[in-house]
Scaffold this motif. Structure first.
Motif, PDB file in Angstrom:
ATOM      1  N   TYR A 801      50.919  55.606  47.372  1.00 39.04           N
ATOM      2  CA  TYR A 801      51.229  55.208  48.746  1.00 39.04           C
ATOM      3  C   TYR A 801      52.706  54.864  48.881  1.00 39.04           C
ATOM      4  CZ  TYR A 801      50.900  52.606  53.172  1.00 39.04           C
ATOM      5  OH  TYR A 801      51.067  52.169  54.458  1.00 39.04           O
ATOM      6  N   TYR A 802      53.376  55.508  49.833  1.00 44.99           N
ATOM      7  CA  TYR A 802      54.763  55.204  50.184  1.00 44.99           C
ATOM      8  C   TYR A 802      54.769  54.550  51.562  1.00 44.99           C
ATOM      9  CZ  TYR A 802      56.167  58.532  46.517  1.00 44.99           C
ATOM     10  OH  TYR A 802      56.358  59.189  45.329  1.00 44.99           O
ATOM     11  N   THR A 803      55.481  53.442  51.692  1.00 44.76           N
ATOM     12  CA  THR A 803      55.527  52.769  52.979  1.00 44.76           C
ATOM     13  C   THR A 803      56.884  52.122  53.202  1.00 44.76           C
ATOM     14  OG1 THR A 803      54.435  51.131  54.410  1.00 44.76           O
ATOM     15  CG2 THR A 803      54.648  50.570  52.075  1.00 44.76           C
ATOM     16  N   GLU A 804      57.259  52.023  54.465  1.00 49.77           N
ATOM     17  CA  GLU A 804      58.450  51.272  54.823  1.00 49.77           C
ATOM     18  C   GLU A 804      57.990  50.068  55.636  1.00 49.77           C
ATOM     19  OE1 GLU A 804      62.895  52.344  56.188  1.00 49.77           O
ATOM     20  OE2 GLU A 804      61.372  52.947  57.641  1.00 49.77           O
ATOM     21  N   LEU A 805      57.875  48.928  54.964  1.00 51.82           N
ATOM     22  CA  LEU A 805      57.486  47.701  55.641  1.00 51.82           C
ATOM     23  C   LEU A 805      58.731  47.101  56.296  1.00 51.82           C
ATOM     24  CD1 LEU A 805      55.089  46.016  53.030  1.00 51.82           C
ATOM     25  CD2 LEU A 805      54.455  47.161  55.161  1.00 51.82           C
ATOM     26  N   HIS A 806      58.737  47.042  57.614  1.00 47.49           N
ATOM     27  CA  HIS A 806      59.906  46.500  58.313  1.00 47.49           C
ATOM     28  C   HIS A 806      59.820  44.980  58.389  1.00 47.49           C
ATOM     29  CE1 HIS A 806      60.162  50.726  59.502  1.00 47.49           C
ATOM     30  NE2 HIS A 806      61.440  50.484  59.754  1.00 47.49           N
TER      31      HIS A 806
END
Length: 841
Positions: A801-806
């Motif tokens: 899983y790749y994510t950009e948590l802002h």
């Protein structure tokens, strides 16, 4: 919607082998159990480590089942070739004999990911037709030898086909001698991957040798000094009386508790001279012994470190740490990983090699050199805790009743006043601590949730969300954030907070400063110079100087990579940025893949030299994701670190806010590529144009030998999706869904998790990327989606899983419902749980 249940046809993953093999009609039995996901027929195919494509039919994926006849034969091939080649695994002895037990082809056999034998069930019934069996074995050897890998003292080598077939024809029986064990070629490296130094050791930048780190040296110096004052000069034996047979009653009692629990992974804090595994009858998969003076716990030598796979005999009343008793049946034979780490629990607790343990043992617990109660409570849940301490010294430091979500299951008081071997009369000042002892067994399930924090979080969201316009991104973001209050999630670590408080800003500055302090690069290379070039197509024929610049950076990378690794990584990044959108892609694809592999090689070296970050968790997760099967625990520990101030290595070293290179995906591990999968799928939510994340991830995985069979992109903006080079469409099915997504609707039309459960099969290898944002402020969709994923059975279908948590950051983001520290804590804990999660991009 695209139906993912169809078996791929373009890339036929059934390997073509020798004709004599095909005549044997050997078939692999498909696993019987299923997990939630698409139904339908699964293709069956054979393992190939040489193919650049994904193999079909996964042997070890998300279920625990009988693997079948073929894997049993594969195990036999590897083990017998090891024998025939006279390969001596360190401290290992594997012999064959026609008079020993026959291999049971009807039972399962498991290999570790690099080919070292983990479990070899043996046949009690020796009446089978041996000649027929040898015929089948010879064919299996011919088939497997050309594509199998084994581990020779930590080094992967190819098995010779003809030699394997010859040996397999002559030998069909195995026997393990007492004392069987295997370790890495470099015994200071951590098994089974043999990449990182054992915790407590750090790789020397110049020599590449593992050495005791400064923290370990410091605590060892203190312990040696104390031992010297107590008459044990030259040793670490601070508490000699704790090693007596009388006081080992504590270990025997704890071992019985552990045998009843039957944990897979055991953490033994302060193992001293009596490792708990020495007293257990059951065989955990992993036992980590945390002991700064590790030589006291090392039963295989005098070094203060150890990482070995050791035979474990469950038929004996007490497990023999040195090996199994000769003549036992396969039902009693297992391999378990023993690690002695010369470090303190306070350091190990927040290192990247800390993992989720089913059982934590702390006998002789001491809050000064050992863990405090708060540190114990920060460990990933659920777990059982066996806590033993002096009633006189530490009663006030450790609870004796239910606390922090941990319920008391057993309490036992020991009175060692009458201890003939304790020498209390000699060390009277210390005897008081050894006489009255207490052992408590806790079961720590979920971390307790604070309803007041949830109430405050709802108010914070209300202030942001009450007046949002219908049909906008912010409406969807607010709905997503509110999903975190759902009873199935309700995790304080994930919910919205006020990220602009003095505490959060102070922590943000602290994390930023730690990034600055750990920066290594001192050169002039500016990776972000061509950051935008990776997104805009350009023609190499029309811009020959630009093309030559890219090739020049490749050459420079190769020239300097052994002298200046960070400069080389920068020039590699520059080359990738230039080549990424160069046309025609057919002209540059080999160079592009080559520079990606080069960067990966350099990244692996840098990862080994990264220091541990010791910040405790302010935002403890309620529990490890309940549907995470933890099959990639070892690989996850070797991935790129989670950085304090967010993003990735290229941000810290080169100031590059967007970089597609500094990730160590699962496919970068041979142990993963050796597995077999039905299909390899990428689902990209928030694709933002083909040249953004879809192409970059396709390039990463193809360069590392595992191209995707299907790519699905969700993105409302069609710009950037109109052109996809033919080279990316050949052999890969690409689907584009021009639409918005929502979180938690459970509609197949807009809920990604529902779509995954409908269209992805349990034996597929699935990479999921989620990056959906519109503004640099306000609530975001990613946090709500993360919570929904973590507590959904759909997680069992996601490999990576790749994510950009802002969040509210020092580099421009003003998403004030989540903080930098919150992101840092959550990501680190998910890694410790064994989740293959990356911060993108």
């Amino acid at each position: 919607m695209t139906n993912f249940r169809a078996v791929r046809t373009k890339k036929n993953c059934m390997l073509q082998h020798e004709s004599d093999l095909a005549q044997n009609d050997i078939k692999m039995s498909h696993r019987n159990t299923t997990r939630s996901g698409a139904t339908g027929n699964s293709s069956t195919c054979l393992l190939s480590s040489t193919s650049s494509n994904c193999s079909c039919s996964r042997f070890t994926k998300k279920t625990h089942t009988t693997v079948g006849f073929f894997m049993t034969l594969a195990s036999l091939v590897v083990c017998l070739v090891i024998y025939s080649s006279s390969i001596s695994l360190q401290n290992s002895s594997i012999n064959t004999s026609h008079d020993q037990l026959l291999l049971d082809v009807k039972r399962s056999s498991f290999l570790d990911d690099t080919g070292v034998l983990l479990k070899m069930p043996l046949l009690k019934d020796q009446s089978k037709d041996k000649a027929d069996k040898n015929t089948v074995i010879k064919s299996a050897a011919t088939m497997m030898a050309g594509s199998s890998f084994m581990q020779e003292q930590g080094m992967v080598r190819r098995v010779g086909k003809n030699k394997a077939a010859t040996v397999m024809e002559k030998m069909s029986l195995l026997h393990f001698q007492e004392g069987t064990a295997s370790s890495c070629k470099d015994p200071k490296r951590l098994m089974p991957l043999c990449e990182s130094c054992i915790p407590g050791l750090l790789e020397n930048v110049k020599t590449k040798e593992c050495e005791l780190d400064n923290a370990t040296k410091s605590i060892r110096s203190q312990l040696f000094h104390i031992a010297s004052q107590r008459g044990a000069r030259g040793t670490c034996q601070v508490y000699k009386y704790l090693s007596t047979e009388t006081l080992q009653q504590r270990h025997k009692y704890a071992a019985k508790v552990l045998d009843a629990i039957a944990p897979k992974r055991v953490l033994d804090i302060g193992s001293y001279t009596s490792p708990i595994v020495s007293f257990m009858s059951s065989c955990p998969e992993t036992v980590f012994m945390i002991e700064p003076c590790g030589e006291l716990s090392n039963k295989f030598g005098s070094e203060p470190w150890l990482s070995k796979q050791i035979t474990c005999d469950t038929s004996s009343k007490i497990t023999k740490i040195a090996g199994m008793t000769s003549g036992k049946t396969g039902d009693d034979l297992y391999m378990t990983h023993h690690m002695v780490a010369p470090t303190s629990i306070k350091t190990f607790l927040y290192s990247r090699h800390f993992q989720h343990f089913d059982a934590v043992v702390c006998i002789g617990c001491d809050k000064n050199f050992g863990p405090t109660w708060d540190e114990l409570m920060s460990m990933p849940r659920p777990f059982h805790l066996i806590l033993e301490f002096s009633r006189l010294a530490f009663t006030g430091d450790y609870p004796t009743e239910d606390q922090s979500g941990c319920s008391v299951k057993d309490v036992h008081d020991f009175d060692f006043s009458d201890c003939p071997d304790c020498e209390y009369n000699i060390r009277k000042s210390m005897s008081q601590y050894g006489k009255q002892r207490k052992l408590i067994v806790f079961h720590c399930k979920e971390y307790p949730q604070d309803k007041e924090k949830e109430t405050l979080s709802k108010q914070i969201l209300s202030d942001h969300c009450n007046n949002v316009k219908k049909g906008t991104y912010f409406e969807v973001a607010c709905q997503s954030e509110n999903m975190l209050f759902h009873p199935n999630i309700s995790d304080n670590a994930l919910i919205a907070i006020n990220a602009t408080t003095a505490l959060e800003k102070s922590d943000m500055d602290l994390l930023t400063q730690e990034m600055v302090n750990n920066k290594k690069f001192k050169g002039d290379c500016v990776m972000k110079r061509y950051q935008q070039a990776a997104r805009a197509w350009w023609d190499t024929n029309q811009h020959p100087k630009k093309y030559m610049r890219a090739l020049s950076n490749i050459r420079k990378t190769k020239e300097i990579m052994h002298d200046d690794i960070f400069e080389a990584m920068c020039t590699a990044g520059l080359a990738r940025n230039l080549l990424s959108a160069a046309e025609p892609q057919e002209r540059i694809i080999d160079n592009l893949h080559d520079i990606i592999r080069t960067y990966q090689m350099l990244l692996k070296v840098v990862i080994q030299q990264e220091p541990a970050h010791k910040l405790p968790y302010r935002f403890p997760l309620k529990t490890c994701p309940p549907f995470l099967d933890q099959e990639y625990l070892h690989e996850v520990a070797e991935m790129e670190p989670i950085f304090p101030d967010g993003r990735n290595l290229d941000l810290r070293e080169y100031g590059s806010t967007i970089s597609f290179s500094p990730y160590r995906p699962l496919v970068s591990f041979e142990t993963v590529k050796l597995r077999s999968f039905r299909r390899c799928i990428l689902i990209d939510v928030g694709a933002n144009g083909f040249t953004a994340s879809p192409k970059q991830l396709m390039d990463n995985y193809a360069a590392l030998g595992m191209p995707f069979d299907e790519v699905v992109m969700f993105e409302p903006d069609i710009d950037g999706m109109k052109y996809i080079p033919d080279i990316y469409k050949n052999g890969t099915k690409i689907h584009f869904h021009q639409q918005y997504i929502k979180v938690g609707t459970r509609s197949i039309e807009n809920d990604v998790l529902t779509w995954i459960k409908k269209n992805v099969h349990k034996d597929d290898f699935l990479v999921l990327k989620f990056d959906v944002d519109e503004k640099s402020y306000g609530p975001t969709i990613e946090w709500g989606f993360l919570g929904d994923l973590l507590y959904s059975d759909a997680l069992n279908l996601v490999d990576e899983y790749y994510t950009e948590l802002h969040y509210y950051s020092n580099f421009g983001w003003r998403h004030n419902t989540h903080s930098s520290r919150q992101r840092y804590d959550v990501m680190r804990q998910l890694r410790a749980c064994g989740m293959a999660i990356h911060e993108w991009p």
